[in-house]
Design an enzyme around this catalytic site. Structure first.
Site, short mmCIF file in Angstrom:
data_model
loop_
_atom_site.label_atom_id
_atom_site.label_comp_id
_atom_site.label_asym_id
_atom_site.label_seq_id
_atom_site.Cartn_x
_atom_site.Cartn_y
_atom_site.Cartn_z
N ASP A 35 45.40 -19.22 10.04
CA ASP A 35 45.39 -20.66 10.27
C ASP A 35 44.26 -21.36 9.53
O ASP A 35 44.42 -22.49 9.07
CB ASP A 35 45.29 -20.95 11.78
CG ASP A 35 46.59 -20.66 12.52
OD1 ASP A 35 47.66 -20.90 11.94
OD2 ASP A 35 46.53 -20.21 13.67
N GLY A 36 43.10 -20.70 9.41
CA GLY A 36 41.99 -21.31 8.69
C GLY A 36 42.34 -21.57 7.23
O GLY A 36 42.04 -22.65 6.69
N ASP A 105 39.77 -30.88 13.59
CA ASP A 105 39.03 -31.54 14.67
C ASP A 105 37.69 -32.07 14.18
O ASP A 105 37.16 -31.66 13.15
CB ASP A 105 38.83 -30.62 15.87
CG ASP A 105 38.19 -29.26 15.52
OD1 ASP A 105 37.35 -29.22 14.61
OD2 ASP A 105 38.53 -28.26 16.16
N THR A 145 45.48 -26.70 19.19
CA THR A 145 45.65 -25.32 19.63
C THR A 145 44.47 -24.44 19.21
O THR A 145 44.56 -23.21 19.31
CB THR A 145 46.96 -24.73 19.05
OG1 THR A 145 46.99 -24.92 17.64
CG2 THR A 145 48.17 -25.41 19.68
N SER A 150 40.84 -23.80 23.69
CA SER A 150 39.95 -22.84 24.33
C SER A 150 39.00 -23.50 25.31
O SER A 150 38.41 -22.83 26.16
CB SER A 150 39.16 -22.06 23.27
OG SER A 150 38.25 -22.89 22.59
#
Length: 246
Positions: A35-36, A105, A145, A150
């Site tokens: 994902d990164g 984010d 997500t 988290s």
């Protein structure tokens, strides 16, 4: 993995851009990684017309549409135009006269390990009080997500044009996550006398905000484009990624 992509491209009559070429001239970008890697590729192509399809060579791969074992089969489909494109909203924050854009984010957190900060916050210009906490996360749907999840924040389904606002370890019973639509700024003021607030954009620190300093986060006019196979739905990936793992 790169050699496998090159072989499929050659068989499909698809030209790959050289490393020094402008990726914004491509028809589609292929991100090989987790994902990164996919998020960094989305960020690099932000505001362009180039969609990004991910092949999951990472641990989670929530944004990916293709598994490594299926690379050849599924890339043939992608090169034939058999994919859908999803627009993902981005965030922007203005600091020290510069605008920073996040596809994942924006995090405002204590600049001193182990020290709490007091953040006065407002949405759309309406004051919502001051919260003692370790920080705050403003996340896009694609970023919801990650760190946001988290910390107990809500998952934003793809298609929502909004951001999730979640406090990190708040010392309050009333600091609940919030979903904020486009058009409303989330404003933070550092009310901690002796601790600076670090601002991170997609995990990269861009500024330190002293006492009395202000940060404003909003949905950006720019959007990133995620390409997926038609059968790779958000809820399918959510089920496979977050409910099937031990």
């Amino acid at each position: 993995a790169v050699a496998r992509v090159q072989a499929v491209a050659a068989d499909s009559g698809v030209a790959l851009l050289a490393a020094d070429a402008d990726p914004r001239g491509a028809d589609i970008a292929i991100a090989l990684g987790g994902d990164g890697t996919i998020l960094r590729t989305l960020g690099r192509l932000l505001g362009s017309a180039v969609p990004v399809v991910g092949v999951n060579f990472g641990r989670v791969g929530f944004l990916a549409s293709i598994e490594p074992d299926d690379l050849e089969r599924d890339l043939v489909r992608v090169f034939a135009g058999e994919y859908v494109v999803i627009e993902l909203p981005a965030l922007e924050v203005q600091l020290d006269g510069e605008t920073h854009t996040a596809v994942n984010d924006v995090v405002a957190t204590s600049g001193m390990l182990g020290r709490m900060v007091e953040l006065q916050w407002a949405v759309g210009g309406e004051d919502l009080g001051t919260i003692p906490c370790d920080g705050m996360i403003c996340a896009t749907p694609s970023g919801s997500t990650a760190y946001n999840l988290s910390n107990g924040g809500p998952v934003l389904v793809r298609g929502l044009d909004a951001m999730a606002v979640t406090f990190i370890a708040p010392h309050s019973l009333h600091a609940r996550p919030l979903v904020v639509p486009r058009g409303l700024d989330v404003t933070l003021v550092n009310r901690t006398a002796d601790v600076q607030v670090s601002v991170l954009v997609d995990g990269r620190q861009v500024a330190s905000v002293p006492a009395g300093g202000e940060v404003a986060v909003r949905l950006s006019p720019q959007r990133s484009l995620l390409a997926t196979l038609p059968e790779t739905t958000f809820f399918g990936r959510y089920r496979d990624t977050f409910t099937s793992h031990p």
